[in-house]
Design a protein around this motif. Structure first.
Motif, PDB file in Angstrom:
ATOM      1  N   ALA A   1       0.869  -1.187   0.000  1.00  0.00           N
ATOM      2  CA  ALA A   1       0.000   0.000   0.000  1.00  0.00           C
ATOM      3  C   ALA A   1       0.895   1.223   0.000  1.00  0.00           C
ATOM      4  CB  ALA A   1      -0.879   0.004   1.243  1.00  0.00           C
ATOM      5  N   ALA A   2       0.433   2.275  -0.663  1.00  0.00           N
ATOM      6  CA  ALA A   2       1.285   3.464  -0.747  1.00  0.00           C
ATOM      7  C   ALA A   2       1.411   4.119   0.618  1.00  0.00           C
ATOM      8  CB  ALA A   2       0.694   4.441  -1.754  1.00  0.00           C
ATOM      9  N   GLY A   3       2.640   4.232   1.116  1.00  0.00           N
ATOM     10  CA  GLY A   3       2.940   5.097   2.246  1.00  0.00           C
ATOM     11  C   GLY A   3       2.496   4.641   3.616  1.00  0.00           C
TER      12      GLY A   3
ATOM     13  N   THR B   1       6.528  -1.492   0.741  1.00  0.00           N
ATOM     14  CA  THR B   1       6.296  -0.135   1.257  1.00  0.00           C
ATOM     15  C   THR B   1       7.434   0.295   2.188  1.00  0.00           C
ATOM     16  OG1 THR B   1       3.953  -0.668   1.126  1.00  0.00           O
ATOM     17  CG2 THR B   1       4.530   1.342   2.306  1.00  0.00           C
ATOM     18  N   LYS B   2       8.422   0.947   1.582  1.00  0.00           N
ATOM     19  CA  LYS B   2       9.618   1.351   2.358  1.00  0.00           C
ATOM     20  C   LYS B   2       9.255   2.322   3.466  1.00  0.00           C
ATOM     21  CE  LYS B   2      10.612   2.786  -1.695  1.00  0.00           C
ATOM     22  NZ  LYS B   2      11.418   2.849  -2.850  1.00  0.00           N
ATOM     23  N   GLU B   3       8.155   3.102   3.264  1.00  0.00           N
ATOM     24  CA  GLU B   3       7.774   4.115   4.249  1.00  0.00           C
ATOM     25  C   GLU B   3       7.570   3.495   5.633  1.00  0.00           C
ATOM     26  OE1 GLU B   3       6.489   3.723   1.245  1.00  0.00           O
ATOM     27  OE2 GLU B   3       6.309   5.650   0.203  1.00  0.00           O
TER      28      GLU B   3
ATOM     29  N   LYS C   1       3.314   8.480  -6.315  1.00  0.00           N
ATOM     30  CA  LYS C   1       4.112   9.019  -5.198  1.00  0.00           C
ATOM     31  C   LYS C   1       5.582   8.622  -5.354  1.00  0.00           C
ATOM     32  CE  LYS C   1       5.744   9.255  -0.816  1.00  0.00           C
ATOM     33  NZ  LYS C   1       6.850   8.504  -0.227  1.00  0.00           N
ATOM     34  N   ILE C   2       5.826   7.348  -5.585  1.00  0.00           N
ATOM     35  CA  ILE C   2       7.223   6.904  -5.704  1.00  0.00           C
ATOM     36  C   ILE C   2       7.876   7.481  -6.970  1.00  0.00           C
ATOM     37  CG2 ILE C   2       6.559   4.673  -6.722  1.00  0.00           C
ATOM     38  CD1 ILE C   2       9.041   3.430  -5.545  1.00  0.00           C
ATOM     39  N   THR C   3       7.084   7.770  -7.991  1.00  0.00           N
ATOM     40  CA  THR C   3       7.667   8.343  -9.215  1.00  0.00           C
ATOM     41  C   THR C   3       8.157   9.764  -8.941  1.00  0.00           C
ATOM     42  OG1 THR C   3       6.157   6.971 -10.499  1.00  0.00           O
ATOM     43  CG2 THR C   3       7.267   8.724 -11.680  1.00  0.00           C
TER      44      THR C   3
ATOM     45  N   ASP D   1      12.337  -4.585 -14.131  1.00  0.00           N
ATOM     46  CA  ASP D   1      10.994  -5.182 -14.117  1.00  0.00           C
ATOM     47  C   ASP D   1      10.745  -5.662 -12.693  1.00  0.00           C
ATOM     48  OD1 ASP D   1       8.752  -6.784 -14.245  1.00  0.00           O
ATOM     49  OD2 ASP D   1       9.424  -7.971 -15.968  1.00  0.00           O
ATOM     50  N   MET D   2       9.763  -5.053 -12.027  1.00  0.00           N
ATOM     51  CA  MET D   2       9.526  -5.375 -10.611  1.00  0.00           C
ATOM     52  C   MET D   2       9.035  -6.801 -10.395  1.00  0.00           C
ATOM     53  SD  MET D   2      10.612  -3.024  -8.670  1.00  0.00           S
ATOM     54  CE  MET D   2       9.986  -3.651  -7.122  1.00  0.00           C
ATOM     55  N   HIS D   3       8.553  -7.480 -11.459  1.00  0.00           N
ATOM     56  CA  HIS D   3       8.125  -8.866 -11.261  1.00  0.00           C
ATOM     57  C   HIS D   3       9.248  -9.694 -10.630  1.00  0.00           C
ATOM     58  CE1 HIS D   3       5.032  -7.791 -14.283  1.00  0.00           C
ATOM     59  NE2 HIS D   3       4.297  -8.633 -13.585  1.00  0.00           N
TER      60      HIS D   3
HETATM   61  N1  LIG Z   1       5.738   0.689  -8.055  1.00  0.00           N
HETATM   62  C1  LIG Z   1       6.964   0.239  -7.960  1.00  0.00           C
HETATM   63  O1  LIG Z   1       7.574  -0.164  -8.945  1.00  0.00           O
HETATM   64  C2  LIG Z   1       7.641   0.202  -6.606  1.00  0.00           C
HETATM   65  C3  LIG Z   1       8.975  -0.212  -6.515  1.00  0.00           C
HETATM   66  C4  LIG Z   1       9.565  -0.291  -5.256  1.00  0.00           C
HETATM   67  C5  LIG Z   1       8.856   0.039  -4.121  1.00  0.00           C
HETATM   68  N2  LIG Z   1       7.565   0.452  -4.241  1.00  0.00           N
HETATM   69  C6  LIG Z   1       6.827   0.826  -3.020  1.00  0.00           C
HETATM   70  O2  LIG Z   1       5.633   0.065  -2.983  1.00  0.00           O
HETATM   71  C7  LIG Z   1       4.586   0.824  -2.383  1.00  0.00           C
HETATM   72  C8  LIG Z   1       3.395   0.840  -3.338  1.00  0.00           C
HETATM   73  O3  LIG Z   1       3.790   1.532  -4.507  1.00  0.00           O
HETATM   74  P1  LIG Z   1       2.892   1.515  -5.827  1.00  0.00           P
HETATM   75  O4  LIG Z   1       3.718   2.186  -6.850  1.00  0.00           O
HETATM   76  O5  LIG Z   1       2.385   0.135  -6.076  1.00  0.00           O
HETATM   77  O6  LIG Z   1       1.690   2.472  -5.367  1.00  0.00           O
HETATM   78  P2  LIG Z   1       0.304   2.733  -6.093  1.00  0.00           P
HETATM   79  O7  LIG Z   1       0.328   2.252  -7.493  1.00  0.00           O
HETATM   80  O8  LIG Z   1      -0.020   4.165  -5.839  1.00  0.00           O
HETATM   81  O9  LIG Z   1      -0.729   1.794  -5.289  1.00  0.00           O
HETATM   82  C9  LIG Z   1      -1.041   2.015  -3.948  1.00  0.00           C
HETATM   83  C10 LIG Z   1      -1.986   0.933  -3.462  1.00  0.00           C
HETATM   84  O10 LIG Z   1      -2.231   1.156  -2.075  1.00  0.00           O
HETATM   85  C11 LIG Z   1      -3.648   1.095  -1.861  1.00  0.00           C
HETATM   86  N3  LIG Z   1      -4.012   1.812  -0.640  1.00  0.00           N
HETATM   87  C12 LIG Z   1      -4.110   3.143  -0.420  1.00  0.00           C
HETATM   88  N4  LIG Z   1      -4.475   3.369   0.859  1.00  0.00           N
HETATM   89  C13 LIG Z   1      -4.590   2.156   1.452  1.00  0.00           C
HETATM   90  C14 LIG Z   1      -4.927   1.732   2.763  1.00  0.00           C
HETATM   91  N5  LIG Z   1      -5.230   2.603   3.727  1.00  0.00           N
HETATM   92  N6  LIG Z   1      -4.933   0.401   3.021  1.00  0.00           N
HETATM   93  C15 LIG Z   1      -4.660  -0.500   2.056  1.00  0.00           C
HETATM   94  N7  LIG Z   1      -4.323  -0.155   0.784  1.00  0.00           N
HETATM   95  C16 LIG Z   1      -4.284   1.165   0.501  1.00  0.00           C
HETATM   96  C17 LIG Z   1      -4.210   1.713  -3.135  1.00  0.00           C
HETATM   97  O11 LIG Z   1      -5.605   1.462  -3.260  1.00  0.00           O
HETATM   98  P3  LIG Z   1      -6.593   2.635  -3.795  1.00  0.00           P
HETATM   99  O12 LIG Z   1      -6.197   2.896  -5.202  1.00  0.00           O
HETATM  100  O13 LIG Z   1      -7.943   2.032  -3.621  1.00  0.00           O
HETATM  101  O14 LIG Z   1      -6.360   3.828  -2.902  1.00  0.00           O
HETATM  102  C18 LIG Z   1      -3.354   0.953  -4.150  1.00  0.00           C
HETATM  103  O15 LIG Z   1      -3.822  -0.357  -4.267  1.00  0.00           O
HETATM  104  C19 LIG Z   1       5.173   2.213  -2.114  1.00  0.00           C
HETATM  105  O16 LIG Z   1       5.580   2.305  -0.795  1.00  0.00           O
HETATM  106  C20 LIG Z   1       6.393   2.286  -3.018  1.00  0.00           C
HETATM  107  O17 LIG Z   1       7.417   3.098  -2.485  1.00  0.00           O
HETATM  108  C21 LIG Z   1       6.943   0.537  -5.444  1.00  0.00           C
END
Ligand SMILES: NC(=O)c1ccc[n+]([C@@H]2O[C@H](COP(=O)([O-])OP(=O)(O)OC[C@H]3O[C@@H](n4cnc5c(N)ncnc54)[C@H](OP(=O)(O)O)[C@@H]3O)[C@@H](O)[C@H]2O)c1
Length: 387
Positions: free
Chosen positions: A93-95, A116-118, A199-201, A257-259
């Motif tokens: 989940a973001a943040g 979620t590094k946060e 957010k991470i972008t 590729d995050m997979h």
């Molecule tokens: N994306 C990457 O390639 C990547 C790589 C490394 C690390 N990360 C880390 O992974 C985490 C997620 O990144 P992301 O890019 O996947 O974010 P994202 O695309 O913005 O997705 C966020 C997800 O969190 C959900 N969410 C929001 N509030 C929530 C809550 N209170 N409880 C449960 N779920 C909730 C959102 O659902 P709704 O849409 O319904 O709000 C959505 O499913 C971040 O911390 C990021 O730093 C991401």
């Protein structure tokens, strides 16, 4: 005869996001290895319905449903995190919303695959204390930390000299510094290598993402801040490295590729066959590295400072950054205001211990309020000038 790895049942927080959807892809590609027990998203019911439609066996929950009591939703998520049917909890989940569910899962002794590094930035000490007390483990999903983790397999702690985190430099690596004042939301969201959530972008464009990763690495691998270095690597093929006391460096390479890091965390200690194509080294030809420019990317030193200060300072850094990025994405702050507003919050924050959830949440709230209410001198002046 070798026994086959058993099916792993997953609870997935952040099921509709960029990481969450890739977790679902892997579950669909490896149905004999993974099954989804629960899917949790934030508020987007339509997106959750689409994912749940492909996984009818999983419970689907929203943290912030349009109707109903949010406390009931929080209790239901807490139950899912502790459910004895769940073998591995995936936190994507973001943040900061991920913090309380992560602590619940750790308290139930669950292993966690953590994107979620946060969570570690805000509450690294608390998370480590819960892991020690309940015997749970964290498998990193962040590609840099996955790389370091893989480089450390089979190595002794005392053999490690330093960790070297790589970062692409984001979309503004070569952009003239004076033009950063005019960065638009679309430009900040156009990452040259990775397709990620918003957010991470933005964090990758300021390189606050790398700063958060320094703190994440400190808590994940128990390495002092002075032994964690950041280096710019625009091709994003070397995902990070570990230097050993004998002068060797090990690196992990893969296409961006995050997979791949997700699969490493989900299947640990196994490796899954054919997750991604390996990079074709001859076609790549050249990989480049350069020192981080502290003037272009002051966020990295700021995060390091907050990490070294310890206590609630990293939670303040994180909360202030989440708020500043959200304001930027809503068009209420300029790109170049993000990092200075986080710095003002970190510098103004009262010191505090970060050993309870309440203390961390209070520091997070304080930081968000500080960012919303404090505006830098230049912005104040501009707002008084005729447009
Ligand atoms: N994306 C990457 O390639 C990547 C790589 C490394 C690390 N990360 C880390 O992974 C985490 C997620 O990144 P992301 O890019 O996947 O974010 P994202 O695309 O913005 O997705 C966020 C997800 O969190 C959900 N969410 C929001 N509030 C929530 C809550 N209170 N409880 C449960 N779920 C909730 C959102 O659902 P709704 O849409 O319904 O709000 C959505 O499913 C971040 O911390 C990021 O730093 C991401």
């Amino acid at each position: 005869m070798k026994s086959r790895p058993s099916l792993r049942r997953l609870a997935l927080l952040g099921a509709t996001g960029s990481i969450g959807r890739q977790v679902c892809d892997l579950v669909e590609r490896y149905p004999d290895r993974f099954a989804l027990h629960a899917l949790v998203a934030g508020s987007d019911a339509a997106a959750l319905e689409v994912v749940a439609g492909r996984h009818p066996e999983a419970h689907a929950l929203l943290a912030n449903p349009a109707a109903g009591d949010p406390d009931d939703a929080a209790r239901a998520i807490d139950n899912v995190m502790r459910d004895p049917e769940v073998d591995l909890v995936v936190i994507a989940a973001a943040g900061s919303a991920a913090l309380a569910p992560t602590l619940a899962a750790l308290e139930a002794g669950k292993d966690i695959a953590l994107a979620t590094k946060e969570v570690l930035v805000m509450a690294g000490e608390l998370v480590r204390e819960r892991m020690r007390r309940h015997g749970s483990q964290i498998f990193p999903i962040d590609s840099e930390h996955s790389a370091i983790w893989q480089c450390l397999w089979g190595e002794k702690e005392r053999a490690v000299r330093r960790l070297i985190l790589t970062g692409s430099g984001g979309p503004f690596l070569r952009r003239p510094l004076e033009s950063l004042a005019s960065v638009t939301i679309a430009e900040a969201l156009a990452h040259p290598r990775w397709k990620m959530g918003p957010k991470i972008t933005v964090d990758s464009a300021t390189m606050m993402n790398k700063g958060l990763e320094v703190i994440e690495a400190h808590f994940l691998f128990d390495v002092p801040y002075q032994a964690i270095e950041v280096i710019v690597h625009p091709e994003s093929v070397v995902h990070s490295m570990v230097e050993f006391v004998d002068g060797s460096i090990k690196a992990q390479l893969g296409i961006p590729d995050m997979h791949l890091p997700i699969a490493v965390a989900l299947a640990f200690p196994e490796r899954l066959e054919g997750v991604a194509m390996a990079p074709d080294m001859a076609k790549l030809g050249q990989l480049s590295f350069e020192a981080l420019d502290p003037h272009r990317y002051p966020a990295v030193a700021l995060a390091r400072e907050a990490g070294e200060r310890g206590g609630t300072a990293p939670a303040v850094l994180n909360g202030a950054n989440e708020e500043a990025v959200a304001l930027f994405l809503q068009g209420q702050r300029r790109f170049e205001e993000i990092v200075p507003s986080v710095r003002r919050a970190v510098e103004a924050a009262p010191p505090g211990e970060a050993l309870t959830l309440e203390a961390v949440v209070a520091a997070d709230r304080w930081a968000r309020r500080h960012v919303r209410t404090s505006v830098d001198g230049a912005s104040r002046l501009r707002s008084k000038l005729p447009a």
